[in-house]
Design a protein around this motif. Structure first.
Motif, PDB file in Angstrom:
ATOM      1  N   LEU A 171       0.826  -1.206   0.000  1.00  9.96           N
ATOM      2  CA  LEU A 171       0.000   0.000   0.000  1.00  9.96           C
ATOM      3  C   LEU A 171       0.861   1.256   0.000  1.00  9.96           C
ATOM      4  CD1 LEU A 171      -2.581  -0.874   2.821  1.00  9.96           C
ATOM      5  CD2 LEU A 171      -2.893  -1.167   0.359  1.00  9.96           C
ATOM      6  N   HIS A 172       0.403   2.239  -0.726  1.00 12.39           N
ATOM      7  CA  HIS A 172       0.936   3.600  -0.624  1.00 12.39           C
ATOM      8  C   HIS A 172      -0.227   4.508  -0.252  1.00 12.39           C
ATOM      9  CE1 HIS A 172       2.165   7.503  -2.884  1.00 12.39           C
ATOM     10  NE2 HIS A 172       2.344   7.631  -1.580  1.00 12.39           N
ATOM     11  N   PHE A 173      -0.113   5.102   0.913  1.00 16.28           N
ATOM     12  CA  PHE A 173      -1.142   6.004   1.415  1.00 16.28           C
ATOM     13  C   PHE A 173      -0.533   7.395   1.485  1.00 16.28           C
ATOM     14  CE2 PHE A 173      -2.994   8.049   5.218  1.00 16.28           C
ATOM     15  CZ  PHE A 173      -4.319   8.075   4.841  1.00 16.28           C
ATOM     16  N   GLY A 174      -0.979   8.301   0.612  1.00 13.86           N
ATOM     17  CA  GLY A 174      -0.377   9.631   0.571  1.00 13.86           C
ATOM     18  C   GLY A 174      -1.390  10.718   0.838  1.00 13.86           C
ATOM     19  N   TYR A 175      -0.969  11.755   1.538  1.00  8.03           N
ATOM     20  CA  TYR A 175      -1.863  12.885   1.734  1.00  8.03           C
ATOM     21  C   TYR A 175      -1.086  14.182   1.890  1.00  8.03           C
ATOM     22  CZ  TYR A 175      -1.191  13.111   6.853  1.00  8.03           C
ATOM     23  OH  TYR A 175      -0.683  13.250   8.116  1.00  8.03           O
ATOM     24  N   ALA A 176      -1.763  15.277   1.597  1.00  7.01           N
ATOM     25  CA  ALA A 176      -1.112  16.586   1.652  1.00  7.01           C
ATOM     26  C   ALA A 176      -2.168  17.671   1.725  1.00  7.01           C
ATOM     27  CB  ALA A 176      -0.231  16.795   0.421  1.00  7.01           C
ATOM     28  N   TYR A 177      -1.745  18.871   2.043  1.00  7.62           N
ATOM     29  CA  TYR A 177      -2.663  19.999   2.025  1.00  7.62           C
ATOM     30  C   TYR A 177      -1.864  21.276   1.835  1.00  7.62           C
ATOM     31  CZ  TYR A 177      -1.209  20.863   6.853  1.00  7.62           C
ATOM     32  OH  TYR A 177      -0.479  21.098   7.986  1.00  7.62           O
ATOM     33  N   ASP A 178      -2.508  22.300   1.346  1.00 11.45           N
ATOM     34  CA  ASP A 178      -1.935  23.641   1.280  1.00 11.45           C
ATOM     35  C   ASP A 178      -2.471  24.451   2.459  1.00 11.45           C
ATOM     36  OD1 ASP A 178      -0.775  22.885  -1.058  1.00 11.45           O
ATOM     37  OD2 ASP A 178      -1.945  24.221  -2.343  1.00 11.45           O
ATOM     38  N   HIS A 179      -1.665  25.379   2.956  1.00 13.59           N
ATOM     39  CA  HIS A 179      -2.153  26.317   3.970  1.00 13.59           C
ATOM     40  C   HIS A 179      -1.605  27.705   3.669  1.00 13.59           C
ATOM     41  CE1 HIS A 179       1.484  24.792   6.580  1.00 13.59           C
ATOM     42  NE2 HIS A 179       1.892  25.584   5.614  1.00 13.59           N
TER      43      HIS A 179
END
Length: 290
Positions: A171-179
């Motif tokens: 599994l590759h679980f990726g996440y990100a966000y801009d602030h």
């Protein structure tokens, strides 16, 4: 945990992760590249965690081997309702609802700043759920939202999976966000004061007593949230091993047990308190459905 500072409500930004789904071949090559890290992982299981501070936000990626065939992973996570059930294992997620829209199912997650905050005070994050690929040897699922609370935007989470033989899946679980700058400064101020004791998982040195020194600050925050959310996935899959009537309780216990393996980074409350809040949420939603 003060969630609006932790940005842990799947604040997931599209810019930090590749815009297009990958492929089974690319994921298998990545597994080979990470073989050494997975085998010698300090995380007590074949798992590798990466974090980075991007130009506009934060990104986190977890790579792991799970003892489930890809077909079961695909069946367990194929629709937005299943993702809702999975995400509700997180201590700060109090409600999740799905609505069908022209561009795909929208999963609206209600998140509180602290686990004991009333759900009426939760903020809501609507994610569009999309299955980018679901072939025999590759699964890619994408959740995205353009805007979030308190200066966050361009949310995204991506799950990729490919089989390793008949019984395991990589599994590759990726996440990100801009602030924006205001949100970044507010978070940094919290981490420098009330959150100064909080650490992540990446080892950056050794203390005088020989114990590892862990990363702090924004990347430490990202790593803590990455692990909490990855464990919702892990616990949800673990529930497949038991009869349907017992799955919910199995998953709750599995999530809490996984988090408690890392008390320095992830401990917040005891099991009885966690279960009490989750049972209360379940009863409230059952009553609303009647």
């Amino acid at each position: 945990m003060v969630l609006w500072l932790a940005l842990g409500a799947w604040a997931l930004g599209a810019q930090a992760i590749a815009q297009e789904a990958g492929s089974a071949q690319a994921l298998r090559e990545l597994h080979q590249k990470l073989a050494g890290q997975l085998a010698r992982s300090p995380l007590k299981r074949p798992m590798h965690l990466e974090s980075v501070e991007t130009e506009n936000g934060l990104q986190g990626d977890i790579y792991a081997v799970v003892d489930r065939p890809l077909g079961e992973v695909r069946a367990a996570l194929g629709n937005a309702s299943q993702w809702c059930e999975m995400l509700l294992l997180h201590i700060n997620n109090r409600r999740c609802r799905v609505a069908r829209q022209p561009d795909g199912d929208v999963l609206t997650l209600s998140v509180v700043r602290r686990y004991d905050t009333p759900v009426e005070q939760a903020f809501e994050l609507p994610f569009t759920h999309r299955t980018a690929s679901a072939t025999r040897d590759y699964l890619a699922i994408d959740l995205s939202a353009e805007a979030g609370p308190l200066g966050t935007s361009r949310y995204r989470v991506m799950l990729e999976a490919t089989p390793l033989g008949e019984r395991q899946t990589f599994l590759h679980f990726g996440y990100a966000y801009d602030h924006n700058m205001m949100a970044r400064y507010a978070t940094m101020a919290y981490l420098a004061t009330f959150g100064s004791h909080k650490v992540g998982f990446t080892v950056v040195g050794k203390a005088p007593n020989g114990q590892p020194e862990y990363i702090r600050g924004l990347r430490g925050l990202m790593e803590r949230n990455a692990m909490r959310y990855f464990f919702t996935l892990d616990a949800y899959l673990a529930g497949l091993k038991v009869p349907a009537a017992k799955r919910s309780e199995k998953r709750l216990h599995r999530w809490f047990e996984a988090v408690e393996q890392y008390p320095e980074q992830l401990h917040e409350i005891d099991l009885a308190t966690y279960l009490a809040h989750k049972h209360e949420d379940r009863q409230r939603e059952a009553g609303a459905a009647r």
